[in-house]
Write a protein that holds these residues in place. Structure first.
Motif, short mmCIF file in Angstrom:
data_model
loop_
_atom_site.label_atom_id
_atom_site.label_comp_id
_atom_site.label_asym_id
_atom_site.label_seq_id
_atom_site.Cartn_x
_atom_site.Cartn_y
_atom_site.Cartn_z
N SER A 30 37.76 46.09 38.52
CA SER A 30 38.42 45.75 37.25
C SER A 30 39.42 44.62 37.42
O SER A 30 39.78 43.95 36.45
N SER A 35 41.30 48.85 42.40
CA SER A 35 40.06 48.22 42.84
C SER A 35 40.32 46.95 43.67
O SER A 35 39.51 46.60 44.52
N HIS A 58 32.22 43.51 37.75
CA HIS A 58 33.32 43.49 36.79
C HIS A 58 32.77 43.70 35.39
O HIS A 58 31.84 43.01 34.97
N HIS A 60 33.43 43.45 31.49
CA HIS A 60 34.32 42.84 30.49
C HIS A 60 34.09 43.53 29.15
O HIS A 60 33.06 43.37 28.52
N HIS A 61 35.07 44.36 28.74
CA HIS A 61 34.93 45.15 27.53
C HIS A 61 35.21 44.35 26.25
O HIS A 61 34.76 44.71 25.17
N TRP A 70 40.35 37.77 32.60
CA TRP A 70 40.14 38.62 33.78
C TRP A 70 38.88 38.29 34.57
O TRP A 70 38.92 38.34 35.81
N CYS A 74 38.91 37.72 38.59
CA CYS A 74 38.08 38.52 39.49
C CYS A 74 37.15 37.64 40.32
O CYS A 74 36.93 37.89 41.51
N ARG A 106 30.95 51.28 30.11
CA ARG A 106 31.09 50.89 31.52
C ARG A 106 30.04 51.59 32.38
O ARG A 106 29.36 50.95 33.19
N THR A 122 34.44 53.38 43.50
CA THR A 122 35.49 53.19 42.51
C THR A 122 36.83 53.57 43.11
O THR A 122 36.91 54.29 44.10
N ASP A 186 46.94 45.57 33.12
CA ASP A 186 46.35 45.72 31.80
C ASP A 186 47.44 46.10 30.79
O ASP A 186 48.07 47.15 30.94
#
Length: 442
Positions: A30, A35, A58, A60-61, A70, A74, A106, A122, A186
């Protein structure tokens, strides 16, 4: 585990020892603290140890403007460490819980990308474990929920592993500071409208101020509950072994268990066994909705009770409990002309039918029972179809979708039922292959 950031690599390697023969280690990256430390640790270890191929994923939401930067961050981190990165953009479905919807999106990607003999890593840590336990406790979870975040579980075609569950966030921060790592903070992690953030910022500090070992103790409690859940699972397997009996309708391809062995158990053991059986099939009911199981068990002998759950239905028929989902819950179309009977005929929402042997002549059609059908039976004359199905013990939920072969108004065959599926002297038989949908996964 100790508190020194310098021994984190050896502890991580020890936790990952069972997975050293994997084809790939894929890090869910993330860009956050957890991470970032995990990725850095593994990249360092790869220089001095023979590890599976490393790569990062990664997600991306796109839920906030800040997140647009982000993927670039990353990518820069992965480039500096020499680790390939895949960035996947997902669309989060709106719903009651944004947290859950984002997680679902995700993990849909993780499931798709994790291949056989892959391990997805994770970065959840001990503080996450304690928060999860507390969050589920206030929501009234049972033993399974209170056993917390599992250290490993299947994902996609491979395995998800969480090698940092025994490490505190403070240890991760200490490691990141020693190596001057940069990570993403975040902004949504400060929003205390989210339940987990409220626990993290409001509740946990108060608890640890009064009980400094609260988080490690809660993680230990979760481990005890995981052990208890393991024992409950063993008991469920023993009880289900008595209920997984053979029957005449295996060809339906439907999960089912015999009711009598389950009904003989105490109510708690019934719920435990049934939960274990249903867990791969559907989201389980909460404690307030188990009355549906009692209603299904206690209905009159000649009744056909049904219990509707989140992802399907339980039906009682012929002394068994059957799980129905997917096409089985959709009414099939009334019928279809069979223009080329030498070929398989696909039926709307009802699998397909085909002939074994040379098909009979004439204009043929497939239809479903409407009531009042009769069939000519060799040596018995005309018999009512309802009575014939009763004689075979055909489950009620199948009767309305069992393919019937007609030539004009004459009922020639009932698929899959020996003695009714073709002429007595042989020559051909009508076979039905019910829904091809996987009844074992939801």
């Amino acid at each position: 585990m100790g508190q020194s950031p310098t021994d984190l690599p050896s502890r991580l390697l020890l936790n990952l020892e069972p997975w050293r023969d994997a084809a790939h280690w894929r890090i869910a990256f993330s860009g956050g603290l957890d991470s970032t430390v995990l990725l850095h640790l593994l990249a360092r270890l790869a220089k001095s140890h023979s590890l599976p191929a490393l790569s990062a994923i990664h997600i991306h939401h796109g839920l906030q403007a800040a997140a647009d930067a982000w993927p670039q961050h990353c990518q820069a981190v992965c480039d500096a460490l020499g680790v390939p990165l895949i960035t996947e953009r997902v669309k989060v479905q709106p719903g009651a819980s944004l947290e859950r919807a984002a997680r679902d999106a995700r993990y849909a990607v993780f499931n798709a990308l994790t291949e056989g003999n892959d391990v997805l890593l994770t970065g959840q840590h001990r503080d996450d474990q304690a928060e999860t336990l507390l969050f589920r406790l206030v929501r009234g979870a049972g033993v399974r929920g209170l056993s917390g975040i599992p250290a490993q579980r299947p994902v996609g075609q491979g395995m998800l592993v969480r090698p940092l569950l025994e490490v505190s966030r403070a240890e991760l921060e200490a490691y990141a500071n020693v190596y001057q790592l940069a990570w993403i903070e975040d902004p949504s992690n400060q929003d205390r409208h989210f339940s987990r953030n409220y626990l993290r910022h409001q509740v946990m500090p108060a608890l640890t101020e009064r009980w400094p070992q609260a988080q490690s103790n809660m993680a230990r409690s979760a481990a005890h509950l995981r052990e208890a859940q393991g024992l409950l699972d063993e008991l469920a397997q023993m009880d289900l072994a008595q209920a997984r009996t053979a029957h005449d309708f295996e060809w339906l391809g439907l999960p089912s268990v015999e009711l009598a062995p389950l009904a003989a158990l105490s109510p708690a053991r019934q719920r435990n066994a049934l939960s274990h059986w249903l867990e791969p099939l559907t989201r389980l009911p909460d404690a307030d909705h188990w009355s549906g199981w009692s209603d299904l068990c206690e209905a009159a002998v000649d009744a056909t009770p049904m219990w509707r759950l989140a992802d399907g239905e339980l039906h009682r028929s012929g002394g068994r409990v059957w799980w129905l989902s997917g096409e089985w819950l959709r009414a099939p179309a009334i019928g279809a002309d069979w223009q080329t009977p030498s070929l398989t005929l696909r039926l709307a929402d009802n699998g397909c039918v085909l002939f074994h042997g040379a098909p009979p002549s004439g204009p043929l059609r497939i239809a479903y029972r409407q009531g009042g059908e009769v069939m000519q039976i060799a040596g018995r004359g005309h018999r009512d179809l309802k009575r014939l199905l009763n004689e075979r013990g055909m489950p009620g939920f199948v009767r309305g979708r069992l393919p019937l072969l007609f030539r004009g108004d004459e009922l020639l065959a009932v698929a899959n039922l020996p003695g009714l599926d073709g002429p007595a002297q042989g020559g051909w038989k009508l076979q039905w292959q019910p829904s091809g949908e996987d009844q074992g996964l939801s």
